[in-house]
Design an enzyme around this catalytic site. Sequence first.
Site, PDB file in Angstrom:
ATOM      1  N   ASN A  41       0.777  -1.283  -0.160  1.00  0.00           N
ATOM      2  CA  ASN A  41       0.055  -0.098   0.154  1.00  0.00           C
ATOM      3  C   ASN A  41       0.863   1.285  -0.175  1.00  0.00           C
ATOM      4  O   ASN A  41       0.330   2.176   0.146  1.00  0.00           O
ATOM      5  CB  ASN A  41      -0.879   0.054   1.475  1.00  0.00           C
ATOM      6  CG  ASN A  41      -2.054  -0.884   1.054  1.00  0.00           C
ATOM      7  OD1 ASN A  41      -2.404  -1.722  -0.175  1.00  0.00           O
ATOM      8  ND2 ASN A  41      -3.171  -1.435   2.091  1.00  0.00           N
ATOM      9  N   CYS A 137     -10.173  -5.795  -4.042  1.00  0.00           N
ATOM     10  CA  CYS A 137     -11.246  -6.762  -3.183  1.00  0.00           C
ATOM     11  C   CYS A 137     -12.483  -6.448  -3.161  1.00  0.00           C
ATOM     12  O   CYS A 137     -12.891  -5.226  -3.116  1.00  0.00           O
ATOM     13  CB  CYS A 137     -10.488  -6.955  -1.926  1.00  0.00           C
ATOM     14  SG  CYS A 137      -8.858  -7.667  -2.035  1.00  0.00           S
ATOM     15  N   VAL A 348     -14.680   0.220   9.027  1.00  0.00           N
ATOM     16  CA  VAL A 348     -13.771   0.664   7.757  1.00  0.00           C
ATOM     17  C   VAL A 348     -14.764   0.436   6.417  1.00  0.00           C
ATOM     18  O   VAL A 348     -14.942   1.197   5.692  1.00  0.00           O
ATOM     19  CB  VAL A 348     -12.377   0.378   7.820  1.00  0.00           C
ATOM     20  CG1 VAL A 348     -11.955   1.134   6.478  1.00  0.00           C
ATOM     21  CG2 VAL A 348     -11.762   1.199   9.157  1.00  0.00           C
TER      22      VAL A 348
HETATM   23  N1  EPU Z   1     -14.843   5.527   0.493  1.00  0.00           N
HETATM   24  C1  EPU Z   1     -15.865   6.083   0.144  1.00  0.00           C
HETATM   25  N2  EPU Z   1     -15.659   7.111  -0.787  1.00  0.00           N
HETATM   26  C2  EPU Z   1     -14.433   7.113  -1.688  1.00  0.00           C
HETATM   27  C3  EPU Z   1     -13.162   6.311  -0.825  1.00  0.00           C
HETATM   28  C4  EPU Z   1     -13.560   5.632   0.234  1.00  0.00           C
HETATM   29  O1  EPU Z   1     -16.857   6.128   0.515  1.00  0.00           O
HETATM   30  O2  EPU Z   1     -14.251   7.999  -2.665  1.00  0.00           O
HETATM   31  C5  EPU Z   1     -14.992   4.837   1.670  1.00  0.00           C
HETATM   32  C6  EPU Z   1     -14.632   3.217   1.172  1.00  0.00           C
HETATM   33  O3  EPU Z   1     -15.607   2.739   0.859  1.00  0.00           O
HETATM   34  C7  EPU Z   1     -14.382   2.705   2.721  1.00  0.00           C
HETATM   35  C8  EPU Z   1     -13.769   3.617   3.560  1.00  0.00           C
HETATM   36  O4  EPU Z   1     -13.941   4.823   2.924  1.00  0.00           O
HETATM   37  O5  EPU Z   1     -15.618   2.164   3.520  1.00  0.00           O
HETATM   38  C9  EPU Z   1     -12.389   3.744   3.627  1.00  0.00           C
HETATM   39  O6  EPU Z   1     -11.728   3.374   2.246  1.00  0.00           O
HETATM   40  P1  EPU Z   1     -10.301   4.092   2.068  1.00  0.00           P
HETATM   41  O7  EPU Z   1     -10.511   5.022   1.021  1.00  0.00           O
HETATM   42  O8  EPU Z   1      -9.532   4.432   3.137  1.00  0.00           O
HETATM   43  O9  EPU Z   1      -9.574   2.741   1.561  1.00  0.00           O
HETATM   44  P2  EPU Z   1      -8.834   2.359   0.117  1.00  0.00           P
HETATM   45  O10 EPU Z   1      -7.722   3.585  -0.218  1.00  0.00           O
HETATM   46  O11 EPU Z   1      -9.691   2.165  -1.103  1.00  0.00           O
HETATM   47  C10 EPU Z   1      -6.634   1.400   1.102  1.00  0.00           C
HETATM   48  C11 EPU Z   1      -5.791   0.140   1.156  1.00  0.00           C
HETATM   49  C12 EPU Z   1      -6.712  -1.092   1.820  1.00  0.00           C
HETATM   50  C13 EPU Z   1      -7.020  -0.789   3.445  1.00  0.00           C
HETATM   51  C14 EPU Z   1      -7.784   0.662   3.348  1.00  0.00           C
HETATM   52  C15 EPU Z   1      -7.879   1.189   4.817  1.00  0.00           C
HETATM   53  C16 EPU Z   1      -4.804   0.390  -0.904  1.00  0.00           C
HETATM   54  C17 EPU Z   1      -4.547   0.019  -2.368  1.00  0.00           C
HETATM   55  N3  EPU Z   1      -5.784  -0.300  -0.292  1.00  0.00           N
HETATM   56  O12 EPU Z   1      -7.719   1.375   0.521  1.00  0.00           O
HETATM   57  O13 EPU Z   1      -5.997  -2.119   1.792  1.00  0.00           O
HETATM   58  O14 EPU Z   1      -7.811  -1.559   3.872  1.00  0.00           O
HETATM   59  O15 EPU Z   1      -6.993   1.792   2.647  1.00  0.00           O
HETATM   60  O16 EPU Z   1      -6.602   1.228   5.325  1.00  0.00           O
HETATM   61  O17 EPU Z   1      -3.768   1.238  -0.283  1.00  0.00           O
HETATM   62  C18 EPU Z   1      -5.692  -4.424   1.375  1.00  0.00           C
HETATM   63  O18 EPU Z   1      -4.397  -4.260   1.291  1.00  0.00           O
HETATM   64  O19 EPU Z   1      -5.908  -5.462   1.643  1.00  0.00           O
HETATM   65  C19 EPU Z   1      -6.439  -3.487   1.410  1.00  0.00           C
HETATM   66  C20 EPU Z   1      -7.969  -3.451   1.099  1.00  0.00           C
END
Ligand code: EPU
Length: 454
Positions: A41, A137, A348
Site C-alpha cells: 500500500n 478486493c 472501515v
Molecule cells: N470511501 C468512500 N468514498 C471514496 C473512497 C472511500 O466512501 O471515494 C470509503 C470506502 O468505501 C471505505 C472507507 O471509505 O468504506 C475507507 O476507504 P479508503 O479510501 O481508506 O481505502 P482505500 O484507499 O480504497 C486502502 C488500502 C486498503 C485498506 C484501506 C484502509 C490500498 C491499495 N488499499 O484502501 O487495503 O484496507 O486503505 O486502510 O492502499 C488491502 O491491502 O487488503 C486493502 C484492502
Amino acid sequence: MDSLTKDAAKAGLRVGLTSDKIVIHGGKPLAGRIRVRGAKNLATKAMVAALLGETPSLLQDVPNISDVNVVRGMLGAYGVAVTAPEEGQLLLDPTNVERAHFAEIDALAGSSRIPILFCGPLLHRLGEALIPDLGGCRIGDRPIDFHMDALRAFGAVVDKSYEGIRITAPDGLHGADIELPYPSVGATEQVLLTAVRARGVTELKNAAIEPEIMDLIAILQKMGAIIWVEPNRTIFIEGVDHLAGYTHRAIFDRNEAASWASAALATDGDIFVEGAKQPEMLTFLNVFRKAGGAFDVQEDGIRFSRAGELKPVQVETDVHPGFMTDWQQPLVVALTQADGVSVVHETVYENRLGFTDALVEMGADIVVHTDGLESLTRRVPRRKLEQAAVITGPTKLHGADVRVPDLRGGFSYLIAALTAEGTSTITNLGIISRGYEHFVDKLTALGADFSLEG
Ligand code: EPU
C-alpha cells in the site's frame, strides 16, 4: 472459470505462482524465519508518484506481488520506462510520458484500484486521464466519490463516458480547500498526488495519516514538494512548478507482518518476521499481547509466538492509529482458538466479515451482526455501515474445501487450514499473490505441510 477467478489466476502467474490450488495438511505449528519487504500500500503509490518527476526515480524494497506488476504495466502503457536494476528495485523513467491506449489500460486495471491514483499526475502531465472500471478486493461498495469531488475542487472536469471516467483540466489545476467526509487513505493520496503540482495552496482536512501516507509524503518531499502535516488530520500542500525523481526505500509491509504474526498465534508457532518494526505496529502488538501472544522486538525484526493460552479480545477496526481493518481477518482465525467470547467490530468497510462463513464451515463458532453492536466511542465519527463478528472459542477447526474471496480473507483461510486438523483445499490462490510476496516459499520455510495442485 468466472472473470474473478481468471483475474486471480493471471495475478498469480505474473509473480510466478504456477498453481491456483493448495492442499494443506494442518495441525502443525509454523516455525522459522521469513522476511517482509516494502508495503503493497506504499510501493504501488510511490510508483505512481514517479510520474510527477522530471527525472527518473529509484524505489527500493519493492515486493514481487501482482499489484506492483499491474502498476508497472500501467506505467509502461503511459510511456514510463520501468526497469529493475537489481532484485527488489525499480527504476522508473518518466521522460517520455505519452497517452495510453484505453484497451491496454482497461485490461490491466481490471484487478486493482490503484489506477484511480493516476488522475492527478496524468492531468499534470497530459491534461487528461481516463479511468476504467476499478478492481480490487470485493469487500464493500468501495465508491470513488471522495476522489472525484476532490479532483473537481482542483478545477478538473469529470465526465462519465462509455469506457469509464474521463477527467480533463481545461484551465490547469489550482489549490483547493477540501474536507474529506471520512479519512480515506486513497482520497488523501489522490489529494497529495494532485496538489503537489497544482497552482497555489491546498488545505486538506480530515486526512488519513497512515504510516504509508507519511512515507508517500516523504517521497514527495524528496521530489521537491512542500507539505505540512498539521495536528488534527490537516495537511497543507504548497504547489510547486517542478518535481524531480526520488530514491527511496519503501516502508515495510505491516499488514503482511501482522498476518504472519496471527499465523504464529493461531498455530501455536514461533515466527521471526524480518523487516517488521514496532512503531507502525503498536496497536497491533497491544491486541496481540492481550490475546495471549508474545513478541520480542529485535533490531532486524520481530519474533512472534504464544505466551500461554489464548484469551478473547474486543477489537474495533479504525483509521490510523486505530486497529487496521486489514489486520482483522488473520486475527479472527487465532481468536477461534481463544478461551471465551471475542468481538471484532469492522467499521472501515461495510462488507469485510463475509470470509467468516468458510471458517464456520471449518468448525468455528462465529456469528456476524450485520448492523454492528454497541461499542466504545471512537476518534472519528461513527459510520452508518458497520458489522461485528462474535467469535466464541476455543473451537477445533477441521479441514474443508474453500475458495479465496479477497486478499486478507484468503490469507486467513491459509492460517485456518494450517490450524485445522486434517486436509483443506484452497482455490483461487492467485488473489493472495496480489499482496503477499512469495507466500508459498514462506510457508515452506516455516515447515508447513502442503502441496500445490492444478
Ligand atoms: N470511501 C468512500 N468514498 C471514496 C473512497 C472511500 O466512501 O471515494 C470509503 C470506502 O468505501 C471505505 C472507507 O471509505 O468504506 C475507507 O476507504 P479508503 O479510501 O481508506 O481505502 P482505500 O484507499 O480504497 C486502502 C488500502 C486498503 C485498506 C484501506 C484502509 C490500498 C491499495 N488499499 O484502501 O487495503 O484496507 O486503505 O486502510 O492502499 C488491502 O491491502 O487488503 C486493502 C484492502
